[in-house]
Design an enzyme around this catalytic site. Sequence first.
Site, PDB file in Angstrom:
ATOM      1  N   HIS A  62       0.817  -1.216   0.000  1.00 48.11           N
ATOM      2  CA  HIS A  62       0.000   0.000   0.000  1.00 48.11           C
ATOM      3  C   HIS A  62       0.856   1.275   0.000  1.00 48.11           C
ATOM      4  O   HIS A  62       0.336   2.357  -0.225  1.00 48.11           O
ATOM      5  CB  HIS A  62      -0.906  -0.010   1.237  1.00 48.11           C
ATOM      6  CG  HIS A  62      -2.349   0.252   0.943  1.00 48.11           C
ATOM      7  ND1 HIS A  62      -2.896   0.264  -0.328  1.00 48.11           N
ATOM      8  CD2 HIS A  62      -3.389   0.506   1.783  1.00 48.11           C
ATOM      9  CE1 HIS A  62      -4.190   0.518  -0.251  1.00 48.11           C
ATOM     10  NE2 HIS A  62      -4.509   0.669   1.009  1.00 48.11           N
TER      11      HIS A  62
ATOM     12  N   ASN B 258      -7.151   5.964   3.918  1.00 49.39           N
ATOM     13  CA  ASN B 258      -8.583   6.129   3.683  1.00 49.39           C
ATOM     14  C   ASN B 258      -9.052   7.581   3.723  1.00 49.39           C
ATOM     15  O   ASN B 258     -10.184   7.869   3.323  1.00 49.39           O
ATOM     16  CB  ASN B 258      -9.385   5.311   4.697  1.00 49.39           C
ATOM     17  CG  ASN B 258      -9.177   3.825   4.508  1.00 49.39           C
ATOM     18  OD1 ASN B 258      -8.455   3.387   3.616  1.00 49.39           O
ATOM     19  ND2 ASN B 258      -9.810   3.035   5.353  1.00 49.39           N
TER      20      ASN B 258
ATOM     21  N   ASP C 119      -0.708   2.189  -5.526  1.00 47.44           N
ATOM     22  CA  ASP C 119      -0.672   0.745  -5.750  1.00 47.44           C
ATOM     23  C   ASP C 119      -1.966   0.242  -6.379  1.00 47.44           C
ATOM     24  O   ASP C 119      -3.035   0.822  -6.165  1.00 47.44           O
ATOM     25  CB  ASP C 119      -0.453   0.024  -4.418  1.00 47.44           C
ATOM     26  CG  ASP C 119      -1.569   0.319  -3.425  1.00 47.44           C
ATOM     27  OD1 ASP C 119      -2.378  -0.583  -3.137  1.00 47.44           O
ATOM     28  OD2 ASP C 119      -1.655   1.461  -2.926  1.00 47.44           O
TER      29      ASP C 119
ATOM     30  N   ASN D 148      -9.255   2.586  -1.505  1.00 46.14           N
ATOM     31  CA  ASN D 148      -9.866   3.558  -0.597  1.00 46.14           C
ATOM     32  C   ASN D 148      -9.207   4.928  -0.622  1.00 46.14           C
ATOM     33  O   ASN D 148      -9.867   5.948  -0.424  1.00 46.14           O
ATOM     34  CB  ASN D 148      -9.891   3.009   0.833  1.00 46.14           C
ATOM     35  CG  ASN D 148     -10.918   1.918   1.000  1.00 46.14           C
ATOM     36  OD1 ASN D 148     -11.922   1.872   0.300  1.00 46.14           O
ATOM     37  ND2 ASN D 148     -10.661   1.007   1.920  1.00 46.14           N
TER      38      ASN D 148
END
Length: 196
Positions: free
Chosen positions: A29, A76, A101, A122
């Site tokens: 991530h 997020n 990513d 997200n």
Amino acid sequence: MALFERKQPVEYLIVGLGNPGQEYERTRHNVGFMALDYIAGRIGADVRDLKQMALTGRGVLEGRRVLLVKPQTYMNRSGESVGALLRYYKLTPDRLIVVYDDVSMALGKLRVRLKGSAGGHNGVKSIIETVGDEWARVKVGVGGKPHPEYDLADWVLSRFTADELKAIQDDYERIYAAVACLLSGEAARAMECCNG
């Protein structure tokens, strides 16, 4: 030169998505953070100035005055920082390039898009909710889950193996080239270079 640049308006935001903190370093991530660090090194930018919930650093790339950005809001809520910076510098979303990513692409694959959906990401969803979807993106393949039952959150927060990390590092130059093409208004060339 640094003092001169500081007084000039920012023309583009180049954002790498990731999560702050040592526990997230070298995870799938955090590819956006990793690629941004490479770009910063190439242009001699120091991405340590905290502004609008992000670590930022100024530099010049392809003759454009850019602000390199690593949101510190956690993935997020990336849109909160990105939106605040666009407003602060009075920039429209077409002056935004985001590197992040993508689990739907194989490791080492890249894709450039000028707009699009969140695709289940997200961080991207948060940016779209804040500023809309018409901004450039460089998606970096990090490989899909090893099997369907594997939890997606666990997968994106897992660390790269040494071989995987080498494959990602081998992509940095192409990511840099794609961003440079986008800044030069050569989106078609960026897509040709990356999209396979």
